[in-house]
Design an enzyme around this catalytic site. Structure first.
Site, PDB file in Angstrom:
ATOM      1  N   GLU A 126     -38.092  39.963   5.981  1.00  0.00           N
ATOM      2  CA  GLU A 126     -38.692  40.940   7.035  1.00  0.00           C
ATOM      3  C   GLU A 126     -40.192  40.412   7.227  1.00  0.00           C
ATOM      4  O   GLU A 126     -40.691  40.006   6.273  1.00  0.00           O
ATOM      5  CB  GLU A 126     -38.571  42.601   6.540  1.00  0.00           C
ATOM      6  N   LYS A 128     -43.930  41.480   7.403  1.00  0.00           N
ATOM      7  CA  LYS A 128     -44.617  42.479   6.351  1.00  0.00           C
ATOM      8  C   LYS A 128     -45.860  42.919   7.429  1.00  0.00           C
ATOM      9  O   LYS A 128     -46.797  42.512   7.827  1.00  0.00           O
ATOM     10  CB  LYS A 128     -45.412  41.704   5.243  1.00  0.00           C
ATOM     11  N   ASP A 130     -48.676  45.355   8.842  1.00  0.00           N
ATOM     12  CA  ASP A 130     -49.920  45.622   8.283  1.00  0.00           C
ATOM     13  C   ASP A 130     -50.471  47.031   8.884  1.00  0.00           C
ATOM     14  O   ASP A 130     -51.157  47.363   9.810  1.00  0.00           O
ATOM     15  CB  ASP A 130     -51.125  44.665   8.824  1.00  0.00           C
ATOM     16  N   TYR A 238     -38.273  50.265   6.855  1.00  0.00           N
ATOM     17  CA  TYR A 238     -37.750  49.029   6.152  1.00  0.00           C
ATOM     18  C   TYR A 238     -37.012  49.472   4.673  1.00  0.00           C
ATOM     19  O   TYR A 238     -36.728  48.487   3.773  1.00  0.00           O
ATOM     20  CB  TYR A 238     -38.758  48.104   5.689  1.00  0.00           C
ATOM     21  N   LYS A 327     -47.669  36.141   1.537  1.00  0.00           N
ATOM     22  CA  LYS A 327     -48.774  36.626   2.344  1.00  0.00           C
ATOM     23  C   LYS A 327     -49.267  35.388   2.977  1.00  0.00           C
ATOM     24  O   LYS A 327     -48.889  34.154   2.636  1.00  0.00           O
ATOM     25  CB  LYS A 327     -49.857  37.261   1.536  1.00  0.00           C
ATOM     26  N   CYS A 421     -90.261  43.764   1.729  1.00  0.00           N
ATOM     27  CA  CYS A 421     -88.996  44.344   2.276  1.00  0.00           C
ATOM     28  C   CYS A 421     -88.684  44.720   3.665  1.00  0.00           C
ATOM     29  O   CYS A 421     -89.628  45.320   4.065  1.00  0.00           O
ATOM     30  CB  CYS A 421     -88.917  45.376   1.123  1.00  0.00           C
ATOM     31  N   CYS A 424     -88.999  48.600   3.376  1.00  0.00           N
ATOM     32  CA  CYS A 424     -90.251  49.499   2.954  1.00  0.00           C
ATOM     33  C   CYS A 424     -91.462  48.637   2.657  1.00  0.00           C
ATOM     34  O   CYS A 424     -92.457  49.299   2.338  1.00  0.00           O
ATOM     35  CB  CYS A 424     -89.718  50.210   1.444  1.00  0.00           C
ATOM     36  N   CYS A 439     -86.297  43.529  -3.751  1.00  0.00           N
ATOM     37  CA  CYS A 439     -87.504  44.496  -3.336  1.00  0.00           C
ATOM     38  C   CYS A 439     -87.905  45.314  -4.489  1.00  0.00           C
ATOM     39  O   CYS A 439     -87.390  45.657  -5.133  1.00  0.00           O
ATOM     40  CB  CYS A 439     -86.709  45.356  -2.500  1.00  0.00           C
ATOM     41  N   CYS A 445     -88.381  52.775  -1.901  1.00  0.00           N
ATOM     42  CA  CYS A 445     -87.572  52.038  -0.917  1.00  0.00           C
ATOM     43  C   CYS A 445     -86.727  52.835  -0.373  1.00  0.00           C
ATOM     44  O   CYS A 445     -85.517  53.341  -1.212  1.00  0.00           O
ATOM     45  CB  CYS A 445     -87.259  50.617  -1.284  1.00  0.00           C
TER      46      CYS A 445
HETATM   47  S1  IVH Z   1     -40.919  47.278   1.106  1.00  0.00           S
HETATM   48  C1  IVH Z   1     -39.954  48.930  -2.757  1.00  0.00           C
HETATM   49  N1  IVH Z   1     -41.094  46.214   3.462  1.00  0.00           N
HETATM   50  O1  IVH Z   1     -46.389  46.586   2.164  1.00  0.00           O
HETATM   51  C2  IVH Z   1     -40.498  48.239  -1.831  1.00  0.00           C
HETATM   52  N2  IVH Z   1     -43.052  47.021   2.487  1.00  0.00           N
HETATM   53  O2  IVH Z   1     -47.819  45.758  -0.248  1.00  0.00           O
HETATM   54  C3  IVH Z   1     -41.683  48.752  -1.075  1.00  0.00           C
HETATM   55  N3  IVH Z   1     -45.097  46.740   4.069  1.00  0.00           N
HETATM   56  O3  IVH Z   1     -46.615  49.915   0.560  1.00  0.00           O
HETATM   57  C4  IVH Z   1     -42.195  48.228   0.282  1.00  0.00           C
HETATM   58  N4  IVH Z   1     -43.932  45.917   5.687  1.00  0.00           N
HETATM   59  O4  IVH Z   1     -46.494  49.567   3.214  1.00  0.00           O
HETATM   60  C5  IVH Z   1     -41.771  46.805   2.564  1.00  0.00           C
HETATM   61  N5  IVH Z   1     -40.958  44.950   5.307  1.00  0.00           N
HETATM   62  C6  IVH Z   1     -41.662  45.537   4.505  1.00  0.00           C
HETATM   63  C7  IVH Z   1     -43.234  46.038   4.372  1.00  0.00           C
HETATM   64  C8  IVH Z   1     -43.677  46.693   3.684  1.00  0.00           C
HETATM   65  C9  IVH Z   1     -45.072  46.246   5.195  1.00  0.00           C
HETATM   66  C10 IVH Z   1     -45.976  47.336   3.210  1.00  0.00           C
HETATM   67  C11 IVH Z   1     -45.683  48.666   2.658  1.00  0.00           C
HETATM   68  C12 IVH Z   1     -45.746  48.536   1.133  1.00  0.00           C
HETATM   69  C13 IVH Z   1     -46.828  47.346   1.097  1.00  0.00           C
HETATM   70  C14 IVH Z   1     -46.917  46.856  -0.331  1.00  0.00           C
END
Ligand code: IVH
Length: 693
Positions: A126, A128, A130, A238, A327, A421, A424, A439, A445
């Site tokens: 999946e 990830k 943000d 998810y 990541k 500085c 100040c 400083c 300051c």
């Molecule tokens: S699973 C038990 N799936 O990443 C597993 N998390 O770094 C819990 N996140 O707190 C998370 N996309 O907020 C899962 N496809 C995904 C995700 C995901 C983003 C976030 C989530 C989690 C954080 C962990």
């Protein structure tokens, strides 16, 4: 209040109205699903608006028939006073992170070992996202509660805000709705949504958000849901938490499909694959698509698809053993340095900061980068107007990695340390051999004063909620406060007259100030901002000296008798307490009511006198977690192996320390042995729950 319009369906009997309303809601819910979740509308916007209008009118004629899951209830309601806490019956876990392919291979290997199986493992891959994690509870298909993750066990009730998000159904679809279903997912703001939000903020002269994630988190944590309703929040689900009254599929991918059938939005980039090579291929594919995706992703997640196997594997500390986040690497971009400014920190340290030509990197506009200190500038040969490679990694302040020398323009200028500085105008001291210039203005300051007060109020120090950086700056600028001792003298009248502060916020702040007076000795010491005294040292000092008079009276030699405290730190501490103005500030704080409970002796320290070194990545916990556990048991964690090391703990990819420990004959614990070792003291750990002194 009854609206009489051409659309009025009056006179209707209550029963007929109820049936009509139910039908309209169902129709609108389904159209919402087609539009927001499937992105495949069946009717035109105008037709949709008409339906919605019909519902509005009918509801205003029969207000007692308005239900909490009606699509009209998304618009946002009156502001809350505060968030209520929500306990997560099933903790909301985090994910273990991997940054390279080897870590994924190792992860897969660990899974095979734990499952005692040679079979190729099936993973659900999946993106990830943000954003921020959210948990939403549906009872009999109706959204009843939404909570943030918080610390994993306790979150905040944000139901009022979550209900404004159009991609989140207020009512689940279909006939297969569980009695109770808690779904978990990520709330986020798309790249375009983020741009629009910031453009609008700029127009109104409001603060802009640094990145979509902050914008999403800030929007979900609003007390006033009418504000949230204006934010372009979206969601992808998810996973699940509590489920009652339904048998879910026994594969993770099947569960996600099940959620989708209920009208819950899931990612369109899910893939079920066999083995790690396919996972890595998915990773590369997603990395390539990253820039064209409408939202930010910071990596991908691989989850063991078989739920039985997930259950067998369980979790460790705060992450499941059956999932890992892979990541994406830090992002790098080219830009130019337009100017360099020097910021003055709490201890007077000058930090050069490059003002950059703003660049947009994966959802974030970067306009500043830290240059650390003059040595770093020299080492990297950085000039003003240079073209530079900037790296952004997660939340940290962007850094300049290198200079493109071929692009240096003729008018590039050297970066010179100022003599005085910038705040100040006191002289700047740069001791030969030291990286940092300072400083010499001390608390004269204003910059140092501001930073000292910000530190004092910060979460890990006195934890004064509501006394944020901007407010501290404002209070110092208008001379309402000049030292930490003054903050407890602030009055309601002074506060409510401040710009952008209403009576309610002023009252809240006063309450928080009052609350903060009850603290611990260690927090208080840390809050004072003594040079080189971080949280850990403050704790050691509190534990050793127990009372403020005892600490104040300590000589440098006595201070050095505390483990970990060397001559430099001891000198800073002694110097701090010798300065009369510091003692005056402390006296005033205590007179204002700052107090703490007597420091409790922690007798259960079975690892007292033992020194540990950790090398490599531990599969089951972060190094910080391992360190914390060892320290709670009285152990010390050092950075390098020497004859004084009692044990070396090795994770994945141990480095030179491993070799050295073997040469010195130091006992070595691998990750499993370390787990067993810790478990031996588990009883101690669980009995050490008191708020750390
Ligand atoms: S699973 C038990 N799936 O990443 C597993 N998390 O770094 C819990 N996140 O707190 C998370 N996309 O907020 C899962 N496809 C995904 C995700 C995901 C983003 C976030 C989530 C989690 C954080 C962990």
């Amino acid at each position: 209040m009854t609206k009489k319009t051409g659309l009025s369906l009056n006179p209707l009997h209550k029963n007929e109205a109820e049936i009509q309303l139910e039908k309209l809601r169902q129709q609108i819910n389904e159209h919402n699903y087609r539009y927001y979740v499937l992105d495949d509308p069946l009717i035109s916007d105008a037709e949709y608006d008409q339906l919605f209008q019909k519902l509005n009118v009918l509801e205003s004629e029969f207000p007692h028939l308005v239900t909490s899951d009606s699509p009209t209830q998304r618009v946002g309601a009156a502001p809350l006073k505060e968030f209520t806490k929500v306990q997560h019956e099933i903790p909301m876990l985090s994910l273990e992170n991997a940054f390279n392919e080897q870590e994924i291979v190792n992860f897969d290997k660990r899974i095979h070992e734990r499952l005692k199986s040679d079979a190729v493992i099936e993973y659900c891959c999946e993106p990830k996202l943000d954003g921020l994690a959210i948990s939403i509870r549906y009872e009999k298909g109706i959204l009843t509660q939404a909570a943030t993750r918080g610390d994993g066990t306790t979150g905040e009730d944000v139901t009022h805000n979550i209900k404004t998000i159009k991609t989140i159904p207020l009512h689940l679809l279909g006939n297969n709705v569980p009695q109770v279903l808690e779904v978990r997912g990520e709330v986020f703001i798309s790249k375009t949504g983020f741009k629009k939000l910031n453009q609008a903020a700029l127009k109104k002269g409001e603060k802009i958000f640094a990145n979509p994630r902050n914008a999403a988190a800030g929007s979900v944590r609003q007390l006033d849901s009418r504000i949230t309703a204006t934010r372009p929040l979206e969601v992808f689900f998810y996973g699940v938490g509590i489920v009652e009254g339904a048998q879910l599929p026994n594969q993770h991918s099947g569960i996600l499909k099940f959620l989708s059938a209920l009208g819950l939005r899931i990612s369109t980039f899910l893939e079920v694959v066999q083995g790690t090579n396919a996972c890595l291929a998915y990773y590369h594919k997603m990395m390539q698509q990253r820039d064209i995706l409408p939202y930010e992703i910071d990596g991908v997640v691989y989850k063991i698809n078989n739920i039985k196997e997930q259950e067998k594997l369980g979790f460790v500390s705060r992450a499941p053993r059956w999932a890992i986040a892979h990541k994406f690497p830090a992002q790098e971009v080219l830009t130019t340095i337009e100017a360099v400014e020097f910021q003055v920190g709490r201890t007077g340290a000058l930090t050069p900061v490059a003002r950059l030509k703003p660049v947009y990197v994966h959802g974030v506009t970067i306009s500043n980068a830290t240059l650390h200190n003059m040595d770093e500038i020299k080492r990297k040969d950085i000039h003003i107007r240079d073209t530079v490679m900037v790296r952004r990694a997660g939340d940290v302040i962007p850094e300049i990695i290198s200079v493109v020398k071929e692009h240096r323009p003729p008018n590039a200028s050297k970066i010179v340390l100022p003599k005085y500085c910038p705040i100040c105008h006191s002289t700047i001291e740069h001791i030969e051999g030291e990286a940092v210039a300072r400083c010499t203005g001390g608390l004269f300051c204003p910059a140092q004063r501001k930073e000292t007060i910000k530190h004092f109020a910060s979460r890990r120090a006195m934890d004064i909620e509501g006394l944020g950086d901007k407010l501290v700056e404002q209070l110092v600028d208008i001379k309402l406060i000049s030292s930490v001792a003054d903050i407890y003298d602030l009055t309601l009248q002074q506060l409510e007259n401040l710009e952008r502060m209403g009576k309610k916020s002023a009252q809240n702040l006063l309450e928080q100030l009052e609350k903060s007076k009850s603290t611990t000795f260690a927090r208080f010491l840390y809050a004072l901002g003594i040079r080189e005294v971080g949280e850990a040292t403050a704790k050691l000092l509190a534990l050793h000296f127990k009372t403020l008079p005892a600490l104040k009276a300590a000589t440098e030699e006595e201070l050095q008798s505390v483990s970990e405290i060397g001559p430099i730190v001891a000198a800073h501490i002694a110097h701090f307490f010798h300065e009369q103005h510091n003692c005056d500030v402390i006296g005033k704080l205590i007179k204002s009511g700052v107090h703490w409970e007597a420091v409790k002796e922690n007798k259960h320290q079975p690892l007292l006198g033992k020194t540990f070194v950790i090398t490599g990545t531990l599969p089951n916990m972060t190094r910080d977690e391992a360190k914390e556990k060892l320290e709670k048991l009285g152990g010390k964690v050092a950075g390098s192996v020497s004859t004084k090391t009692s044990y070396l703990i090795i994770g994945v990819d141990p480095g030179a320390k491993f070799k050295k420990a073997k040469e010195l004959g130091i006992p070595i614990l691998d990750a499993n042995e370390f787990d067993v070792f810790l478990k031996k003291f588990q009883l101690h750990l669980s009995s050490l729950t008191a708020k750390s002194p």
